[in-house]
Design a protein around this motif. Structure first.
Motif, PDB file in Angstrom:
ATOM      1  N   TYR A 145       1.041  -1.280  -0.007  1.00 33.21           N
ATOM      2  CA  TYR A 145       0.107  -0.303  -0.161  1.00 33.21           C
ATOM      3  C   TYR A 145       1.188   1.070  -0.211  1.00 33.21           C
ATOM      4  O   TYR A 145       0.344   2.334  -0.654  1.00 33.21           O
ATOM      5  CB  TYR A 145      -0.413   0.144   1.766  1.00 33.21           C
ATOM      6  CG  TYR A 145      -2.260  -1.149   1.120  1.00 33.21           C
ATOM      7  CD1 TYR A 145      -2.494  -1.629   0.035  1.00 33.21           C
ATOM      8  CD2 TYR A 145      -2.659  -1.406   2.369  1.00 33.21           C
ATOM      9  CE1 TYR A 145      -3.461  -2.380  -0.029  1.00 33.21           C
ATOM     10  CE2 TYR A 145      -3.560  -2.210   2.382  1.00 33.21           C
ATOM     11  CZ  TYR A 145      -3.775  -2.582   0.846  1.00 33.21           C
ATOM     12  OH  TYR A 145      -5.537  -3.921   1.651  1.00 33.21           O
ATOM     13  N   GLY A 146       2.422   1.581   0.298  1.00 29.99           N
ATOM     14  CA  GLY A 146       2.771   2.676   0.549  1.00 29.99           C
ATOM     15  C   GLY A 146       4.091   2.125   1.652  1.00 29.99           C
ATOM     16  O   GLY A 146       4.387   1.372   1.736  1.00 29.99           O
ATOM     17  N   ALA A 147       5.048   3.292   1.670  1.00 28.64           N
ATOM     18  CA  ALA A 147       5.910   3.522   2.814  1.00 28.64           C
ATOM     19  C   ALA A 147       6.415   4.479   2.890  1.00 28.64           C
ATOM     20  O   ALA A 147       6.383   5.670   1.935  1.00 28.64           O
ATOM     21  CB  ALA A 147       7.489   2.424   1.751  1.00 28.64           C
ATOM     22  N   ALA A 189      17.355   2.861  -1.060  1.00 29.91           N
ATOM     23  CA  ALA A 189      17.195   2.455  -0.274  1.00 29.91           C
ATOM     24  C   ALA A 189      14.952   1.497  -1.060  1.00 29.91           C
ATOM     25  O   ALA A 189      15.002   0.119  -1.395  1.00 29.91           O
ATOM     26  CB  ALA A 189      16.596   1.901   1.154  1.00 29.91           C
ATOM     27  N   ALA A 190      14.855   2.215  -1.558  1.00 25.31           N
ATOM     28  CA  ALA A 190      13.445   2.388  -2.185  1.00 25.31           C
ATOM     29  C   ALA A 190      13.415   1.243  -3.235  1.00 25.31           C
ATOM     30  O   ALA A 190      13.033   0.252  -3.776  1.00 25.31           O
ATOM     31  CB  ALA A 190      13.482   3.992  -2.350  1.00 25.31           C
ATOM     32  N   VAL A 191      14.803   2.151  -4.227  1.00 25.85           N
ATOM     33  CA  VAL A 191      15.137   1.306  -5.565  1.00 25.85           C
ATOM     34  C   VAL A 191      14.827   0.147  -5.130  1.00 25.85           C
ATOM     35  O   VAL A 191      15.177  -1.048  -6.169  1.00 25.85           O
ATOM     36  CB  VAL A 191      16.346   1.997  -6.540  1.00 25.85           C
ATOM     37  CG1 VAL A 191      16.575   1.232  -7.245  1.00 25.85           C
ATOM     38  CG2 VAL A 191      15.325   3.254  -6.563  1.00 25.85           C
ATOM     39  N   ASP A 192      16.070  -0.244  -3.759  1.00 26.97           N
ATOM     40  CA  ASP A 192      16.445  -1.850  -4.076  1.00 26.97           C
ATOM     41  C   ASP A 192      15.339  -2.578  -2.708  1.00 26.97           C
ATOM     42  O   ASP A 192      15.318  -3.531  -3.514  1.00 26.97           O
ATOM     43  CB  ASP A 192      17.419  -2.126  -2.868  1.00 26.97           C
ATOM     44  CG  ASP A 192      17.775  -3.951  -3.070  1.00 26.97           C
ATOM     45  OD1 ASP A 192      18.428  -3.990  -3.657  1.00 26.97           O
ATOM     46  OD2 ASP A 192      17.846  -4.463  -1.537  1.00 26.97           O
ATOM     47  N   LEU A 193      14.584  -2.425  -2.463  1.00 27.67           N
ATOM     48  CA  LEU A 193      13.119  -2.721  -1.851  1.00 27.67           C
ATOM     49  C   LEU A 193      11.891  -3.071  -3.333  1.00 27.67           C
ATOM     50  O   LEU A 193      11.447  -3.584  -3.560  1.00 27.67           O
ATOM     51  CB  LEU A 193      12.658  -2.303  -1.060  1.00 27.67           C
ATOM     52  CG  LEU A 193      13.881  -1.732   0.310  1.00 27.67           C
ATOM     53  CD1 LEU A 193      12.829  -1.016   2.040  1.00 27.67           C
ATOM     54  CD2 LEU A 193      13.581  -3.312   0.685  1.00 27.67           C
ATOM     55  N   PHE A 194      11.598  -1.646  -3.986  1.00 23.86           N
ATOM     56  CA  PHE A 194      10.364  -1.512  -4.827  1.00 23.86           C
ATOM     57  C   PHE A 194      11.003  -1.899  -6.508  1.00 23.86           C
ATOM     58  O   PHE A 194       9.673  -0.868  -7.288  1.00 23.86           O
ATOM     59  CB  PHE A 194       9.483  -0.166  -4.609  1.00 23.86           C
ATOM     60  CG  PHE A 194       8.956  -0.100  -2.681  1.00 23.86           C
ATOM     61  CD1 PHE A 194       8.503  -0.919  -2.116  1.00 23.86           C
ATOM     62  CD2 PHE A 194       9.874   0.638  -2.166  1.00 23.86           C
ATOM     63  CE1 PHE A 194       8.328  -0.757  -0.836  1.00 23.86           C
ATOM     64  CE2 PHE A 194       9.703   0.750  -0.732  1.00 23.86           C
ATOM     65  CZ  PHE A 194       8.429  -0.337  -0.906  1.00 23.86           C
ATOM     66  N   GLY A 195      11.965  -1.242  -6.825  1.00 21.92           N
ATOM     67  CA  GLY A 195      12.672  -0.946  -8.165  1.00 21.92           C
ATOM     68  C   GLY A 195      12.107   0.121  -8.085  1.00 21.92           C
ATOM     69  O   GLY A 195      11.664   1.094  -7.150  1.00 21.92           O
ATOM     70  N   ALA A 196      12.645   0.931  -9.780  1.00 24.23           N
ATOM     71  CA  ALA A 196      12.963   2.212 -10.159  1.00 24.23           C
ATOM     72  C   ALA A 196      11.336   2.870  -9.927  1.00 24.23           C
ATOM     73  O   ALA A 196      10.084   1.811 -10.599  1.00 24.23           O
ATOM     74  CB  ALA A 196      12.649   1.708 -11.483  1.00 24.23           C
ATOM     75  N   PHE A 224       0.418   2.063  -6.081  1.00 20.88           N
ATOM     76  CA  PHE A 224       1.691   3.383  -4.068  1.00 20.88           C
ATOM     77  C   PHE A 224       2.152   4.421  -4.475  1.00 20.88           C
ATOM     78  O   PHE A 224       3.096   4.423  -5.147  1.00 20.88           O
ATOM     79  CB  PHE A 224       2.050   2.078  -3.110  1.00 20.88           C
ATOM     80  CG  PHE A 224       2.529   1.388  -3.606  1.00 20.88           C
ATOM     81  CD1 PHE A 224       4.430   2.254  -3.469  1.00 20.88           C
ATOM     82  CD2 PHE A 224       3.186   0.438  -4.586  1.00 20.88           C
ATOM     83  CE1 PHE A 224       5.154   1.166  -3.647  1.00 20.88           C
ATOM     84  CE2 PHE A 224       4.027  -0.207  -5.151  1.00 20.88           C
ATOM     85  CZ  PHE A 224       5.176  -0.069  -4.555  1.00 20.88           C
ATOM     86  N   VAL A 225       2.251   4.762  -3.439  1.00 24.37           N
ATOM     87  CA  VAL A 225       3.958   6.078  -3.217  1.00 24.37           C
ATOM     88  C   VAL A 225       4.092   5.907  -1.468  1.00 24.37           C
ATOM     89  O   VAL A 225       4.343   4.798  -1.203  1.00 24.37           O
ATOM     90  CB  VAL A 225       3.137   6.913  -3.166  1.00 24.37           C
ATOM     91  CG1 VAL A 225       2.815   7.870  -4.327  1.00 24.37           C
ATOM     92  CG2 VAL A 225       2.444   7.436  -2.349  1.00 24.37           C
ATOM     93  N   VAL A 226       5.588   6.011  -2.413  1.00 22.14           N
ATOM     94  CA  VAL A 226       6.689   6.133  -1.105  1.00 22.14           C
ATOM     95  C   VAL A 226       7.576   7.090  -0.884  1.00 22.14           C
ATOM     96  O   VAL A 226       7.834   8.218  -1.483  1.00 22.14           O
ATOM     97  CB  VAL A 226       8.119   5.162  -1.477  1.00 22.14           C
ATOM     98  CG1 VAL A 226       9.366   5.209  -0.245  1.00 22.14           C
ATOM     99  CG2 VAL A 226       7.417   3.756  -2.057  1.00 22.14           C
TER     100      VAL A 226
END
Length: 330
Positions: A145-147, A189-196, A224-226
């Motif tokens: 749902y988001g982060a 961290a976001a790129v590693d967890l969720f991709g581009a 979703f948004v981060v």
């Protein structure tokens, strides 16, 4: 055993050397600094090792005893220093942020392939054991749902800004700013967890020096948004969280993660998932770098290359959107 040299004599370099030696797979043999006394002071902390001192970059590059170079010089010098070492056929471990622009990073990766050596950006936090547990545990969440990822640490050098000075980390001419210096941890961290992401927007706090002292960055994904917060102007005790249909994953900080907790909102229960934190927080990356180089693991290197490219693409885009330009972009 990989013989390596260092460029940059700050605390982070000492940390890498200590952690690299702790793996038993690295051996410091060369120190470069513009001033010989600075190089000597750095090398003096590693008694019992034969370390050559250099004040000329070309001489360092010509050292045939060197297999790899760890570069932690000021951000604005990363590109030129890495280019010199790659051109000489040395593997390069390049501290974050890699380069000022994607064009520079493209050139370095192209050169590394031509020379048959590795170029790896030193993102320590995504290689930590508890970060890997966090990533693996995302399967417990179901639909994401988001982060919210926060890395907010007050820097004593901000007080110098308030007194009218311009430290490197708050100087765009030196490749500084909070996003480049600290916010990049949240982006990586976001790129590693969720991709581009599909898009990114940055809302910076511009300080007297013209750089960003902190800010909020929003990454847009399909469903979703981060939200990312990175600043050197204040401290925050806010945890970082990933939200999903089945619960929430929580870590105290996105680096040096001490615990990973899964909160089940239906059962009102917490489940502790993380293990003990590694005391030497750069040891895991030093182990990984040594393995990649010794085993010639080009597949792993390619994954890290993609990660570095995507991370820089985001920070480059949002900086330019806000007129936060480095010298090469003006």
């Amino acid at each position: 055993m990989l013989n390596f040299g260092i460029i940059g004599t700050s605390w982070i370099t000492h940390s890498f050397v200590e952690c690299a030696h702790a793996t038993g797979k690295w051996n410091l043999v060369a120190v470069y600094s513009r001033k010989e006394e600075t190089a000597a002071e750095f090398a003096g902390k590693y008694e019992g090792r034969k370390v050559t001192l250099y004040t000329d970059l070309d001489d360092l590059a010509k050292d045939t005893n060197l297999q790899a170079v760890y570069i932690a010089s000021p951000n604005i010098l990363h590109y030129s220093h890495a280019k010199a070492m790659l051109s000489a056929g040395k593997h390069v471990i390049l501290e974050k942020p890699s380069c000022s622009t994607s064009k520079e990073l493209d050139e370095l990766f192209k050169l590394s392939k031509e020379k048959g050596v590795f170029l790896i950006e030193a993102w320590r936090h995504i290689r930590e054991a508890n970060f890997k547990i966090l990533k693996k545990s995302m399967e417990k969440l179901g639909q994401i749902y988001g982060a919210s990822i926060t890395y907010a640490q007050f820097s004593g050098r901000y007080d110098k800004v308030l007194k009218g000075e311009t430290p490197n980390i708050f100087n765009l001419d030196m490749g500084g700013g909070a996003l480049a210096d600290l916010g990049v941890y949240t982006v990586a961290a976001a790129v590693d967890l969720f991709g581009a992401p599909k898009d990114a927007q940055y809302f910076p706090v511009i300080i007297r020096t013209g750089a960003d002292g902190g800010g909020t960055l929003i990454l847009h994904y399909d469903n979703f948004v981060v939200h990312l917060c990175g600043t050197k102007m204040w401290d925050s005790q806010a945890p970082s969280e990933i939200y999903g249909e089945r619960g929430t994953l929580v870590v105290p900080m996105i680096t040096d993660i001490e615990q990973v907790t899964f909160w089940d909102p239906r059962k009102k229960m917490r489940e502790e998932l993380g293990g003990p934190k590694e005391e030497l927080n750069l040891k895991a990356e030093a182990e990984d770098f040594a393995r990649i180089i010794s085993e010639k693991d080009w597949d792993a290197a390619k994954r890290f290359e993609t990660h570095s490219r995507e991370t820089l693409k985001i920070t480059e885009k949002v900086r330019r959107d806000n007129g936060l330009l480095f010298p090469v972009e003006r």
